[in-house]
Design a protein around this motif. Structure first.
Motif, mmCIF file in Angstrom:
data_model
loop_
_atom_site.group_PDB
_atom_site.id
_atom_site.type_symbol
_atom_site.label_atom_id
_atom_site.label_comp_id
_atom_site.label_asym_id
_atom_site.label_seq_id
_atom_site.Cartn_x
_atom_site.Cartn_y
_atom_site.Cartn_z
ATOM 1 N N ASN A 164 -0.831 -5.205 -11.990
ATOM 2 C CA ASN A 164 -0.497 -4.186 -10.989
ATOM 3 C C ASN A 164 -0.730 -2.767 -11.512
ATOM 4 O O ASN A 164 0.028 -1.841 -11.211
ATOM 5 C CB ASN A 164 0.962 -4.324 -10.529
ATOM 6 C CG ASN A 164 1.172 -3.764 -9.127
ATOM 7 O OD1 ASN A 164 0.289 -3.837 -8.279
ATOM 8 N ND2 ASN A 164 2.347 -3.207 -8.875
ATOM 9 N N THR A 214 -2.750 2.335 -5.410
ATOM 10 C CA THR A 214 -2.112 1.306 -4.594
ATOM 11 C C THR A 214 -0.784 0.910 -5.214
ATOM 12 O O THR A 214 -0.640 0.851 -6.437
ATOM 13 C CB THR A 214 -3.017 0.065 -4.439
ATOM 14 O OG1 THR A 214 -2.382 -0.881 -3.569
ATOM 15 C CG2 THR A 214 -3.295 -0.600 -5.780
ATOM 16 N N GLU A 215 0.188 0.653 -4.354
ATOM 17 C CA GLU A 215 1.495 0.229 -4.836
ATOM 18 C C GLU A 215 1.501 -1.231 -5.251
ATOM 19 O O GLU A 215 2.366 -1.652 -6.032
ATOM 20 C CB GLU A 215 2.544 0.459 -3.739
ATOM 21 C CG GLU A 215 2.722 1.930 -3.364
ATOM 22 C CD GLU A 215 3.524 2.112 -2.095
ATOM 23 O OE1 GLU A 215 4.067 1.103 -1.580
ATOM 24 O OE2 GLU A 215 3.622 3.259 -1.607
ATOM 25 N N ALA A 216 0.555 -1.989 -4.745
ATOM 26 C CA ALA A 216 0.501 -3.418 -5.056
ATOM 27 C C ALA A 216 -0.940 -3.891 -5.062
ATOM 28 O O ALA A 216 -1.765 -3.421 -4.279
ATOM 29 C CB ALA A 216 1.313 -4.229 -4.037
ATOM 30 N N TYR A 237 -0.269 -9.848 -8.166
ATOM 31 C CA TYR A 237 0.912 -9.348 -8.874
ATOM 32 C C TYR A 237 2.193 -10.054 -8.429
ATOM 33 O O TYR A 237 3.011 -10.468 -9.256
ATOM 34 C CB TYR A 237 1.027 -7.847 -8.657
ATOM 35 C CG TYR A 237 2.314 -7.241 -9.156
ATOM 36 C CD1 TYR A 237 2.616 -7.235 -10.516
ATOM 37 C CD2 TYR A 237 3.227 -6.658 -8.270
ATOM 38 C CE1 TYR A 237 3.795 -6.671 -10.986
ATOM 39 C CE2 TYR A 237 4.400 -6.088 -8.726
ATOM 40 C CZ TYR A 237 4.682 -6.105 -10.083
ATOM 41 O OH TYR A 237 5.852 -5.551 -10.532
ATOM 42 N N SER A 238 2.376 -10.175 -7.134
ATOM 43 C CA SER A 238 3.597 -10.780 -6.612
ATOM 44 C C SER A 238 3.799 -12.199 -7.141
ATOM 45 O O SER A 238 4.899 -12.573 -7.554
ATOM 46 C CB SER A 238 3.549 -10.809 -5.073
ATOM 47 O OG SER A 238 4.603 -11.588 -4.550
ATOM 48 N N HIS A 280 4.798 -3.433 -15.614
ATOM 49 C CA HIS A 280 5.303 -3.745 -14.284
ATOM 50 C C HIS A 280 5.843 -5.175 -14.179
ATOM 51 O O HIS A 280 6.905 -5.406 -13.587
ATOM 52 C CB HIS A 280 4.207 -3.529 -13.240
ATOM 53 C CG HIS A 280 3.688 -2.133 -13.178
ATOM 54 N ND1 HIS A 280 4.444 -1.073 -12.710
ATOM 55 C CD2 HIS A 280 2.488 -1.600 -13.543
ATOM 56 C CE1 HIS A 280 3.728 0.039 -12.778
ATOM 57 N NE2 HIS A 280 2.540 -0.249 -13.274
ATOM 58 N N ASN A 313 9.895 -5.721 -13.450
ATOM 59 C CA ASN A 313 10.310 -6.288 -12.162
ATOM 60 C C ASN A 313 10.899 -7.682 -12.313
ATOM 61 O O ASN A 313 11.945 -7.994 -11.736
ATOM 62 C CB ASN A 313 9.126 -6.310 -11.196
ATOM 63 C CG ASN A 313 8.812 -4.943 -10.612
ATOM 64 O OD1 ASN A 313 9.165 -4.642 -9.481
ATOM 65 N ND2 ASN A 313 8.165 -4.095 -11.386
ATOM 66 N N ARG A 340 3.684 -12.980 -0.205
ATOM 67 C CA ARG A 340 3.308 -11.570 -0.309
ATOM 68 C C ARG A 340 1.829 -11.422 -0.666
ATOM 69 O O ARG A 340 1.115 -10.605 -0.078
ATOM 70 C CB ARG A 340 4.174 -10.909 -1.375
ATOM 71 C CG ARG A 340 3.801 -9.489 -1.712
ATOM 72 C CD ARG A 340 4.286 -8.529 -0.671
ATOM 73 N NE ARG A 340 4.114 -7.136 -1.108
ATOM 74 C CZ ARG A 340 4.407 -6.094 -0.362
ATOM 75 N NH1 ARG A 340 4.885 -6.265 0.840
ATOM 76 N NH2 ARG A 340 4.228 -4.869 -0.816
ATOM 77 N N ASP A 341 1.354 -12.229 -1.617
ATOM 78 C CA ASP A 341 -0.044 -12.126 -2.020
ATOM 79 C C ASP A 341 -0.983 -12.606 -0.919
ATOM 80 O O ASP A 341 -2.072 -12.058 -0.741
ATOM 81 C CB ASP A 341 -0.286 -12.915 -3.310
ATOM 82 C CG ASP A 341 -0.012 -12.080 -4.549
ATOM 83 O OD1 ASP A 341 -0.155 -10.850 -4.485
ATOM 84 O OD2 ASP A 341 0.356 -12.656 -5.586
ATOM 85 N N LEU A 369 -1.065 -9.711 1.630
ATOM 86 C CA LEU A 369 -1.795 -8.573 1.098
ATOM 87 C C LEU A 369 -3.296 -8.868 1.063
ATOM 88 O O LEU A 369 -4.120 -8.036 1.458
ATOM 89 C CB LEU A 369 -1.289 -8.265 -0.310
ATOM 90 C CG LEU A 369 -1.489 -6.853 -0.857
ATOM 91 C CD1 LEU A 369 -0.691 -5.840 -0.037
ATOM 92 C CD2 LEU A 369 -1.065 -6.792 -2.324
ATOM 93 N N TRP A 397 -2.446 -0.431 -0.688
ATOM 94 C CA TRP A 397 -1.164 -0.615 0.003
ATOM 95 C C TRP A 397 -0.293 0.589 -0.333
ATOM 96 O O TRP A 397 0.059 0.822 -1.494
ATOM 97 C CB TRP A 397 -0.496 -1.903 -0.453
ATOM 98 C CG TRP A 397 0.760 -2.227 0.305
ATOM 99 C CD1 TRP A 397 2.036 -1.938 -0.062
ATOM 100 C CD2 TRP A 397 0.847 -2.901 1.570
ATOM 101 N NE1 TRP A 397 2.927 -2.393 0.898
ATOM 102 C CE2 TRP A 397 2.226 -2.981 1.906
ATOM 103 C CE3 TRP A 397 -0.098 -3.434 2.445
ATOM 104 C CZ2 TRP A 397 2.677 -3.589 3.078
ATOM 105 C CZ3 TRP A 397 0.360 -4.038 3.619
ATOM 106 C CH2 TRP A 397 1.719 -4.114 3.925
#
Length: 383
Positions: A145, A150-152, A156-157, A192, A196, A297-298, A301, A324
């Motif tokens: 990430n 981009t925030e995402a 990554y998720s 990250h 997280n 989420r992935d 996205l 995003w």
């Protein structure tokens, strides 16, 4: 802009969960939405540099009866080594194959290219496309990430979910044997994943490359857990890019000439035992974080990014990356993206969250008047 009839899509860099969902979205939008022919380039840049060219046509038959949306990896294949501008040859020499890439694009009669990659891949592909004046749109993907703008990023998720699940599993065995369990995770120079997942998985210590730490700081947290909270076990998450207790980078040299991060957890294990007396065990997740079924989420996205990337080409826009931001899909100039990795910043709200939960996330120097230097003991990252 000339009418678009054929576009290509390729995946470059390390694999991650959600790549197939991106490919699916690009194909569906290009074929069903615009009536274009969509070609999948095999093995990243190599597909256009090889002779004969290596590609497949993406259509309804490609996805019929296949759980592409749910599968990890990339059906197109990918590469994360071999710079086209200095490509290693079998005899040990290097050659500039950049024009082979450009010629391959023209041989396929492509009108645009969608590149799914991390910050390094996007930087190289942008340079290739600039050389040949090829219309390119980027889609960010990386478990780290660390792509700017981009925030995402795709992948990554799922990686964070894998690490959190590992912490859930390690907690039980840590409690059973009264141990400190150390989990080393990926992320390169960005923390990250560790930050997280560490918060989500109830870690007592989170070490990331961006934050200096001391062994005494780790030991203090473990003593607090033992003496104040009355717990005889602890969970520690450390990102692979964190320096060893000696202050040296934690790297491993391989016979293929590659040097990669890894091994810091083993050094920490011995140091923590000597300082606290608590028995420690190490787990290194490695590439497990890249694989498996993509998270919701992935998938979401990836689908949104794929559709928007195709729409950008249809609008005559290129040299941009989909991103995003603020709970929505936007696009940003690639020149603002290809400037290095996006790391955890000192003012990241999650660092404050971790501190509020009592998690040791490294030392936050507090400058005193006139010196601008911390009163605290010099940390490992400053040595």
């Amino acid at each position: 802009m000339a009418e678009i009839r054929r576009i290509g899509v390729l995946t470059s860099g390390g694999d991650c969960a959600g790549l197939n969902a991106v490919i699916r979205a690009v194909a569906f939008r290009g074929v069903n939405g615009y009536g274009w022919k969509v070609l999948g380039i095999l093995d990243g840049t190599q597909g256009l540099m090889s002779r004969p060219l290596r590609y497949i046509e993406l259509g309804a038959d490609t996805f019929r009866g296949r759980d592409i949306l749910r599968s990890g990896g990339t059906l197109l294949g990918t590469v994360n080594k071999g710079n086209p501008f200095a490509y290693p040859m079998p005899d040990g020499s290097v050659r500039d194959l950049s024009m082979d890439f450009v010629d391959g694009f023209h041989q396929l009669e492509l009108d645009g290219l969608i590149v799914v990659g991390g910050d390094g891949s996007l930087r190289i592909l942008r340079k290739l496309c600039e050389k040949g004046m090829l219309p390119m749109v980027g889609i960010p993907k990386t478990i780290d990430n660390d792509v700017k703008g981009t925030e995402a990023a795709v992948g990554y998720s799922t990686a964070v979910d894998v690490v959190t699940d590992a912490l859930d599993r390690l907690q039980a065995t840590a409690a059973s044997h009264h141990r400190a369990m150390i989990l080393e995770v990926m992320g390169r120079d960005a923390g990250h994943i560790a930050l997280n997942a560490g918060i989500s998985g109830g870690a007592d210590v989170i070490l990331i490359p961006e934050m200096p730490y001391t062994l005494e700081g780790i030991a203090e947290r473990i003593r607090y857990v033992q003496q104040v909270e009355g717990r005889s076990h602890a969970l520690i998450v450390v990102a692979e890019g964190v320096k060893r207790p000696s202050g040296a980078a934690a790297t491993v040299h391989y016979s293929d000439g590659e040097t990669r991060y890894g091994g810091v957890a083993n050094d920490l294990s011995e140091a923590i035992y000597l300082m606290t007396g608590i028995e420690t065990r190490v787990s290194i997740l490695g590439h497990v974080q890249r694989g498996g079924t993509p998270s919701m989420r992935d998938r979401l996205l990836a689908s949104a990014f794929g559709v928007h990337a195709v729409d950008l080409l249809a609008q005559g826009k290129h040299d941009r990356m989909v991103a995003w931001q603020h709970r929505g899909v936007v696009d940003v100039p690639l020149e603002e993206v290809c400037v290095g990795p996006r790391c955890v910043q000192p003012d990241d709200p999650l660092l404050n969250t971790a501190r509020g939960l009592g998690i040791y996330v490294g030392d936050f120097p507090e400058p005193h008047a006139g010196s601008g230097k911390s009163k605290k003991t010099k940390s490992l990252s400053e040595e």
